[in-house]
Scaffold this active site. Structure first.
Site, short mmCIF file in Angstrom:
data_model
loop_
_atom_site.label_atom_id
_atom_site.label_comp_id
_atom_site.label_asym_id
_atom_site.label_seq_id
_atom_site.Cartn_x
_atom_site.Cartn_y
_atom_site.Cartn_z
N LYS A 164 -5.86 -0.60 9.17
CA LYS A 164 -5.52 -1.94 9.16
C LYS A 164 -5.07 -2.09 10.78
CE LYS A 164 -4.66 -2.92 4.39
NZ LYS A 164 -3.46 -3.57 3.51
N TYR A 209 -11.28 -9.85 0.74
CA TYR A 209 -10.01 -9.82 -0.30
C TYR A 209 -10.31 -11.02 -1.18
CZ TYR A 209 -7.44 -5.97 1.99
OH TYR A 209 -6.97 -4.91 2.33
N PHE A 249 0.00 -14.63 -1.11
CA PHE A 249 -0.05 -13.82 0.00
C PHE A 249 -1.46 -13.79 0.78
CE2 PHE A 249 -0.15 -10.50 -3.18
CZ PHE A 249 -1.40 -9.64 -2.86
N ARG A 281 -5.77 6.88 -2.70
CA ARG A 281 -4.56 6.16 -3.14
C ARG A 281 -3.30 6.82 -3.03
NH1 ARG A 281 -5.50 0.58 -3.69
NH2 ARG A 281 -3.69 0.50 -5.31
N THR A 303 1.83 0.48 -2.13
CA THR A 303 1.68 -0.84 -1.48
C THR A 303 2.77 -1.14 -0.54
OG1 THR A 303 0.19 -1.47 -3.23
CG2 THR A 303 1.00 -3.13 -1.35
N ARG A 322 1.59 5.44 4.30
CA ARG A 322 2.24 4.15 4.30
C ARG A 322 3.91 4.42 4.65
NH1 ARG A 322 -1.27 0.83 -0.26
NH2 ARG A 322 -2.33 -0.42 1.00
N ASN A 356 0.74 -2.88 6.11
CA ASN A 356 1.04 -1.48 5.59
C ASN A 356 -0.25 -0.59 5.95
OD1 ASN A 356 -0.93 -2.60 4.04
ND2 ASN A 356 0.00 -2.35 2.09
N HIS A 397 -6.03 0.27 3.90
CA HIS A 397 -6.53 -0.37 2.50
C HIS A 397 -7.54 0.81 1.77
CE1 HIS A 397 -8.75 -2.60 -0.63
NE2 HIS A 397 -10.09 -1.77 0.18
N GLU A 437 -17.22 -2.49 -2.24
CA GLU A 437 -16.61 -2.55 -0.83
C GLU A 437 -17.38 -1.95 0.13
OE1 GLU A 437 -12.47 -1.67 -1.36
OE2 GLU A 437 -12.12 -3.35 -2.71
P1 RTP Z 1 -4.91 -2.57 -0.46
O1 RTP Z 1 -5.84 -3.46 -1.33
O2 RTP Z 1 -5.06 -3.09 0.86
O3 RTP Z 1 -5.72 -1.15 -0.59
O4 RTP Z 1 -3.63 -2.41 -0.93
P2 RTP Z 1 -3.16 -2.35 -2.41
O5 RTP Z 1 -4.11 -2.10 -3.47
O6 RTP Z 1 -1.79 -1.27 -2.38
O7 RTP Z 1 -2.17 -3.76 -2.57
P3 RTP Z 1 -2.99 -4.91 -3.36
O8 RTP Z 1 -2.13 -5.31 -4.51
O9 RTP Z 1 -4.44 -4.80 -3.53
O10 RTP Z 1 -2.74 -5.84 -2.13
C1 RTP Z 1 -3.46 -5.96 -0.99
C2 RTP Z 1 -2.66 -6.30 0.18
O11 RTP Z 1 -2.15 -7.27 0.48
C3 RTP Z 1 -0.91 -7.41 1.03
N1 RTP Z 1 0.01 -7.76 0.35
N2 RTP Z 1 1.02 -8.50 0.84
N3 RTP Z 1 3.40 -10.02 0.91
C4 RTP Z 1 3.03 -9.45 -0.10
O12 RTP Z 1 3.80 -9.45 -1.22
C5 RTP Z 1 2.05 -8.69 -0.25
N4 RTP Z 1 1.56 -7.89 -1.46
C6 RTP Z 1 0.49 -7.44 -1.08
C7 RTP Z 1 -1.01 -5.83 1.44
O13 RTP Z 1 -1.41 -5.73 2.66
C8 RTP Z 1 -1.43 -5.17 0.24
O14 RTP Z 1 -2.12 -4.06 0.71
MG MG Z 2 -5.94 -3.35 -3.29
#
Ligand code: RTP
Ligand code: MG
Length: 140
Positions: free
Chosen positions: A11, A51, A59, A87, A93, A104, A114, A117, A128
């Protein structure tokens, strides 16, 4: 376990701090092979489309602006159980909850910025990967 592929994105917060190589070293140390890789700058629309699954989340606007705010490195990682393994290497996250040694824990700035992705299922990985790469771009 079978050999599979997953989509990874380094990112903007990480490319800004010149961490591409350090993050790739963690992937490779875990046995993930980088079988395709490209540095791009996404438009707001492209980041929003990628996304789209999060479109209803509070968010979402922040997330797509952030993902379009600078260069990212999109990549295909290949290996035994690559989706779950990636993962694991990424960590939780929220960096405050990420395990020691994860990308992370070591590099992420916040829950939003973070650093990486990673696809969350084999099915989403296929979608994807196809978002960014054609079959000819991937050399296993
Ligand atoms: P990613 O999709 O980026 O691999 O991350 P992830 O599965 O660990 O988390 P996900 O729930 O899919 O959320 C996607 C991305 O959104 C941002 N986020 N911001 N401000 C917030 O509360 C919040 N929650 C999620 C993060 O960049 C997260 O990686
Ligand atoms: Mg995700």
């Amino acid at each position: 376990m079978t050999v599979e592929r997953t989509l990874s994105i380094i990112k903007p917060d990480a490319t800004a701090r010149n961490l591409t190589g350090a993050i790739n070293a963690k992937f490779e140390a875990a046995g993930l092979r980088i079988v395709a890789q490209r540095r791009i700058r996404m438009t707001l629309d492209q980041a929003g489309a990628f996304y789209a699954v999060h479109a209803a989340r509070p968010f979402y606007d922040e997330l797509r602006s952030f993902m379009a705010s600078g260069p990212v490195v999109v990549q295909v990682l290949e290996g035994e159980g690559a989706v779950a393994k990636n993962r694991e290497v990424m960590g939780a996250t929220n960096p405050a909850e990420a395990a020691e040694g994860t990308v992370r824990k070591e590099f992420a700035l916040s829950i939003g910025e973070n650093s990486v992705h990673g696809s969350d299922s084999a099915e989403n990985a296929a979608t994807e990967i196809a978002f960014f790469f054609s079959g000819l771009d991937i050399v296993g």
